[in-house]
Design a protein around this motif. Structure first.
Motif, short mmCIF file in Angstrom:
data_model
loop_
_atom_site.label_atom_id
_atom_site.label_comp_id
_atom_site.label_asym_id
_atom_site.label_seq_id
_atom_site.Cartn_x
_atom_site.Cartn_y
_atom_site.Cartn_z
N HIS A 337 -8.81 14.71 -9.57
CA HIS A 337 -9.13 13.40 -9.03
C HIS A 337 -10.19 12.70 -9.89
CE1 HIS A 337 -7.68 15.09 -4.94
NE2 HIS A 337 -6.67 14.61 -5.64
N ALA A 338 -11.11 13.47 -10.47
CA ALA A 338 -12.10 12.87 -11.38
C ALA A 338 -11.42 12.30 -12.61
CB ALA A 338 -13.14 13.92 -11.79
N ALA A 339 -10.41 13.00 -13.11
CA ALA A 339 -9.66 12.50 -14.26
C ALA A 339 -9.02 11.16 -13.94
CB ALA A 339 -8.61 13.52 -14.69
N SER A 340 -8.40 11.08 -12.78
CA SER A 340 -7.77 9.82 -12.38
C SER A 340 -8.79 8.70 -12.26
CB SER A 340 -7.03 10.01 -11.05
OG SER A 340 -6.44 8.80 -10.63
N GLY A 343 -9.69 7.32 -15.58
CA GLY A 343 -8.60 6.83 -16.41
C GLY A 343 -8.01 7.85 -17.35
N GLN A 344 -8.12 9.12 -17.01
CA GLN A 344 -7.59 10.19 -17.84
C GLN A 344 -6.36 10.81 -17.18
OE1 GLN A 344 -9.26 10.69 -20.89
NE2 GLN A 344 -10.25 8.86 -20.08
N PRO A 345 -5.48 11.46 -17.95
CA PRO A 345 -4.35 12.16 -17.35
C PRO A 345 -4.84 13.23 -16.38
CG PRO A 345 -4.08 11.99 -19.73
CD PRO A 345 -5.48 11.56 -19.43
N GLU A 346 -4.20 13.32 -15.23
CA GLU A 346 -4.66 14.28 -14.21
C GLU A 346 -4.37 15.72 -14.60
OE1 GLU A 346 -4.28 13.68 -10.02
OE2 GLU A 346 -3.83 11.56 -10.32
N GLY A 347 -3.28 15.95 -15.31
CA GLY A 347 -2.98 17.31 -15.74
C GLY A 347 -2.59 18.25 -14.63
N THR A 356 0.73 12.38 -8.16
CA THR A 356 -0.35 11.78 -8.93
C THR A 356 -0.47 10.29 -8.63
OG1 THR A 356 1.01 11.18 -10.82
CG2 THR A 356 0.12 13.41 -10.80
N ASP A 357 -1.50 9.67 -9.21
CA ASP A 357 -1.71 8.24 -9.05
C ASP A 357 -0.50 7.45 -9.53
OD1 ASP A 357 -2.92 5.83 -8.54
OD2 ASP A 357 -4.25 5.89 -10.27
N SER A 358 0.17 7.95 -10.58
CA SER A 358 1.29 7.21 -11.16
C SER A 358 2.64 7.58 -10.57
CB SER A 358 1.32 7.43 -12.68
OG SER A 358 1.51 8.81 -12.97
N THR A 359 2.71 8.66 -9.78
CA THR A 359 4.01 9.10 -9.27
C THR A 359 4.14 9.02 -7.75
OG1 THR A 359 3.25 11.41 -9.16
CG2 THR A 359 4.31 10.69 -11.21
N PRO A 361 3.08 6.63 -4.34
CA PRO A 361 2.45 5.41 -3.81
C PRO A 361 1.32 5.68 -2.82
CG PRO A 361 4.84 5.22 -3.78
CD PRO A 361 4.53 6.64 -4.12
N GLY A 362 1.33 6.84 -2.20
CA GLY A 362 0.29 7.13 -1.23
C GLY A 362 -1.05 7.50 -1.83
N TYR A 363 -1.07 7.81 -3.15
CA TYR A 363 -2.31 8.27 -3.78
C TYR A 363 -3.44 7.26 -3.59
CZ TYR A 363 -5.45 10.29 -7.28
OH TYR A 363 -6.54 10.86 -7.91
N GLY A 364 -3.15 6.02 -3.90
CA GLY A 364 -4.19 5.00 -3.81
C GLY A 364 -4.71 4.80 -2.41
N ARG A 365 -3.85 5.04 -1.42
CA ARG A 365 -4.30 4.89 -0.04
C ARG A 365 -5.19 6.06 0.39
NH1 ARG A 365 1.68 3.14 2.34
NH2 ARG A 365 1.96 1.36 0.93
N VAL A 366 -4.79 7.25 -0.02
CA VAL A 366 -5.58 8.43 0.33
C VAL A 366 -6.94 8.40 -0.35
CG1 VAL A 366 -5.72 10.94 0.10
CG2 VAL A 366 -3.56 9.86 0.75
N HIS A 367 -6.97 7.94 -1.61
CA HIS A 367 -8.20 8.00 -2.38
C HIS A 367 -8.88 6.65 -2.53
CE1 HIS A 367 -7.46 12.17 -3.41
NE2 HIS A 367 -6.21 11.85 -3.62
N ALA A 368 -8.55 5.73 -1.65
CA ALA A 368 -9.22 4.42 -1.69
C ALA A 368 -10.69 4.60 -1.32
CB ALA A 368 -8.55 3.48 -0.69
#
Length: 370
Positions: A337-340, A343-347, A356-359, A361-368
């Motif tokens: 999550h720190a990588a995201s 702006g780094q690849p999450e790995g 992931t953030d890019s795969t 849609p719920g990522y941004g809601r969970v980690h808002a």
């Protein structure tokens, strides 16, 4: 490019980033042997995205354990338990795994923290404790015996033998525990060391036994694997270990050939007032050691819980890396999550890459942001 997610050469090993999982006691061993709890706990951390995971403080002899539920590394069953655990991790993760070797001294022979608040063990589970001086940690704790020469040699031998077991078990790194009020700190601090022989008084004398242990470990542990030390920057009590003394001890460890220095504080005085609720409250100790020994690899720890905070610590040169502890208990994917966030690849492992953030849609809601 995030400096937090840049590689770092630590002795013979190149870490993929600057995030290390600090050792955290689980108080879940049976006769010193790691259990299924340790397998799931360390397995999660090995998939966290951190560059190094350090196993909890592990007693080098039976009386070295903090509590009767701590891990140990003084017999074949314990060695085999750790070897199996590492072999299992290697089937799904190449994250380097280290182990912290420790002796609790006068703070040994306790209960786990959720049993009677971690106080001294009762008569059915207690054992004789040892220290630099025959003074208890608190008035209601066991009174230790002051170590004599034979006792000190037993401690040294215990560390050396545990180091050999750690190597055979497959650990990539060993960390010497010289912090948090445990045995080596008890020798280092004038608040717990009141000896009148060659091991007490001046800083040189107070460092003598800890450095004897450190040198024995350096001789025993192969230079093809990482060797580090965790030490106190302060006792948070007047007359205790000072940052200047921590720099001097750090210099001595570095000169012995230690690959990293992991700066923490406290634990030696029961009444110390520690500002543990302040973000990065221990970072100045790492900064002082880094300033005094620029060529050393220095790790900062303590209330580091935000990706941007961790990035700033490394980017500013206060430390070369950060160690994460309770933040990763709260969120075992903290490094991903720190990588995201930076702006780094999450790995993430392939099995989890669809979250992931890019795969997802719920990522941004969970980690808002809250």
């Amino acid at each position: 490019m995030s400096l937090l997610f840049s590689p770092l050469a630590v002795g013979p090993l190149t870490l993929k980033n600057r995030i290390i999982i600090a050792p955290m006691c689980q108080y879940s061993a049976v006769n010193g042997v790691p259990q299924p709890w340790h397998a799931q706990h360390l397995g999660k951390l090995a998939l966290s995205g951190a560059s190094l995971v350090i196993v909890e403080a592990t007693g080098v002899v039976p009386e070295a354990r903090i509590s009767w539920a701590d891990t140990g590394l003084w017999n074949d069953e314990q060695e085999a338990g750790f070897a199996t655990l590492i072999q299992q991790i290697r089937t799904y993760s190449d994250t380097p795994i280290g182990i912290q070797l420790a002796h609790a001294g006068r703070k040994a022979s306790t209960n786990p923290p959720w049993i009677e608040r971690g106080g001294p063990a009762g008569p059915d589970k207690a054992w004789q404790t040892f220290s630099a001086s025959a003074e208890p940690f608190r008035d209601d704790w066991h009174t230790p015996e002051a170590l004599d020469e034979a006792g000190m040699q037993r401690v040294v031998d215990g560390f050396v033998q545990a180091t050999g077991r750690a190597q055979r078990a497959g650990f990539d790194a060993v960390e010497l525990h010289a912090a948090h009020g445990y045995l080596l700190t008890q020798f280092l601090s004038p608040l717990s060391n009141h000896r009148t022989d060659d091991y007490g008084g001046s800083l040189e004398n107070r460092m003598r036994f800890p450095l004897r242990v450190a040198a024995a470990l350096r001789d025993a542990w192969p230079r093809t694997r990482v060797l580090g030390a965790r030490l106190n920057g302060s006792d948070w009590t007047e007359g205790g270990i000072s940052p200047d003394e921590a720099v001097a001890f750090s210099r001595a460890l570095h000169d012995l050939g230690y690959d990293y220095l992991h700066l923490t504080s406290g634990g030696n005085v029961a009444t110390a007032k520690i500002p543990g609720d302040q973000p990065g409250y221990q970072v100045p100790f790492a900064e002082a050691v880094k300033a005094g020994i620029p060529e050393a690899n220095v790790i900062a720890v303590g209330m580091i819980y935000d990706a941007h905070q961790a990035e700033q610590i490394v980017a500013s040169g206060q430390a070369d890396a950060v160690a994460i502890a309770r933040a990763v208990l709260d969120d075992p994917n903290w490094p991903h999550h720190a990588a995201s966030a930076l702006g780094q690849p999450e790995g993430l492992p392939d099995q989890y890459a669809r979250a992931t953030d890019s795969t997802w849609p719920g990522y941004g809601r969970v980690h808002a942001p809250a």
